[in-house]
Structures are given as structure tokens and as C-alpha cells.
Design a protein around this motif. Structure first.
Motif, short mmCIF file in Angstrom:
data_model
loop_
_atom_site.label_atom_id
_atom_site.label_comp_id
_atom_site.label_asym_id
_atom_site.label_seq_id
_atom_site.Cartn_x
_atom_site.Cartn_y
_atom_site.Cartn_z
N LEU A 40 1.16 3.95 -3.25
CA LEU A 40 0.61 5.31 -2.78
C LEU A 40 2.04 6.21 -3.37
N ALA A 64 4.58 4.53 7.21
CA ALA A 64 4.52 5.78 6.49
C ALA A 64 5.10 6.95 7.52
N ASP A 112 2.87 9.21 -6.45
CA ASP A 112 2.91 10.63 -5.61
C ASP A 112 2.29 11.18 -4.60
N ALA A 113 1.67 10.02 -3.72
CA ALA A 113 0.75 10.41 -2.68
C ALA A 113 1.40 10.00 -1.48
N GLU A 114 1.00 10.78 -0.28
CA GLU A 114 1.74 10.34 0.98
C GLU A 114 0.21 10.23 1.94
N VAL A 115 0.66 9.67 3.09
CA VAL A 115 -0.22 9.46 4.26
C VAL A 115 0.13 10.46 5.20
N ARG A 159 -7.22 13.64 0.26
CA ARG A 159 -8.04 12.66 0.12
C ARG A 159 -8.39 11.84 1.11
N THR A 195 -2.46 13.96 -1.98
CA THR A 195 -2.46 13.65 -3.40
C THR A 195 -1.90 14.69 -4.30
N MET A 243 0.87 -1.08 0.00
CA MET A 243 0.01 0.11 -0.04
C MET A 243 0.90 1.31 -0.32
N ARG A 244 2.11 1.26 0.90
CA ARG A 244 2.61 2.49 1.17
C ARG A 244 3.44 2.55 -0.42
N LEU A 251 -4.90 11.33 2.87
CA LEU A 251 -3.87 11.10 1.85
C LEU A 251 -3.60 12.70 1.24
#
Length: 164
Positions: free
Chosen positions: A68, A117, A72-75, A101, A96, A64-65, A94
Motif C-alpha cells: 500500500l 498501519a 501511496d495508499a494508506e489504511v 476505497r 489512495t 500488505m502495508r 484506504l
């Protein structure tokens, strides 16, 4: 929302895994934890992340990490948002390229992802009020003695004691 950390992963008397979430900075609730029963695989995944154990192959939460990161998405954070009829609900926030989101998640998956993360973990005050229990890993008498000892230290300490 109250920021928490994973204080412990324990096994209850029936053999079920329990994740204990403990408030970080809320002194009024320092002796409380939120117990959330989780599956064995999720418990293992969280423990591997917390202990920073290198695995030869990625677990589902590593995947999953990595997915993401590939878009280019981060938790940013995870939140245990509510408790309904004994079921906990969580959301992953997230960041993004198309904006922030929020994604519905089980708390165990959200915490496992946050642990990988480096994201913060939060619990709604209403959840802590409803489900919080005394921290079984803290001996109240020992905690009280430690606070008393620290107060005595502060009363007796002299700045000169720290000069080299």
C-alpha cells in the motif's frame, strides 16, 4: 460505529484463538467485548504488531502495508461491519491517490493490517449488540471498587495537594 481496541488475544477451551475487541470511549459498553475467533497465524501477526516486535522477515500483513505504501495508499480505518450466521465481515478503508476505497476483508486480516498501519478499528453497533459479551478480563467487583475508590479520591482531593 463504535471505536474499539484489541483488548486481548486468548485461547479458548478447544484451543482456538479468540481476538477480544473492546470499546474505547463508550462508557455504557465499557464492560463488553466482541469475541472473534481467528486463525493461529492471524493471532500471531496481530500480537507481533501490538507488541511492536521486530521480525527478521515481513509477515503477510507487513507485506500488505508495504505494498500500500509503495502506491501511496494508506489504511484510514477498519470496520467490523456485520455478523451473518456466525461469520463476521469487515472492510478496510484506504486513502489512495485516486480517492477513498473500501475493500472487503476478514476481521482478523483487517485488524492485523490496522495494527501495523496505526489505523483505527471500529465495530458496528449492531455487531456489538448481537455478539458482545461481558469482558472476561475484568473482575466486576474489582472494577466497582476502583470506581468507588476514585470517586472518594475526587471527593477528598484538594488542589493544594498538588502544589510543589
Amino acid at each position: 460505529m463504535i471505536q474499539v481496541r484489541v483488548a486481548a488475544l486468548v485461547v479458548d477451551t478447544t484451543g482456538q484463538h479468540v481476538m477480544l475487541l473492546k470499546p474505547l470511549l463508550d462508557a455504557d459498553r465499557a464492560g463488553a467485548v466482541v469475541p472473534i475467533w481467528i486463525g493461529e497465524l492471524e493471532a500471531t501477526s496481530i500480537l507481533v504488531a501490538i507488541e511492536d516486535v521486530e521480525m527478521p522477515r515481513p509477515f503477510a500483513h507487513d507485506l500488505m502495508r508495504n505494498l500500500l505504501a509503495s502506491v501511496d495508499a494508506e489504511v484510514e480505518r477498519v470496520e467490523v461491519t456485520r455478523l451473518e450466521e456466525g461469520t463476521y465481515f469487515a472492510e478496510v478503508t484506504l486513502s489512495t491517490p485516486s480517492g477513498v476505497r473500501r475493500v472487503d476483508a476478514r476481521p482478523s486480516d483487517a485488524v492485523a493490517l490496522a495494527s501495523r498501519a496505526g489505523a483505527s478499528i471500529w465495530v458496528a453497533e449492531s455487531v456489538l449488540e448481537e455478539a458482545g459479551v461481558p469482558d472476561p478480563t475484568v473482575d466486576e467487583a474489582d472494577a466497582e471498587r476502583s470506581v468507588d475508590d476514585f470517586r472518594r479520591f475526587l471527593d477528598d482531593v484538594d488542589p493544594e495537594d498538588f502544589r510543589g
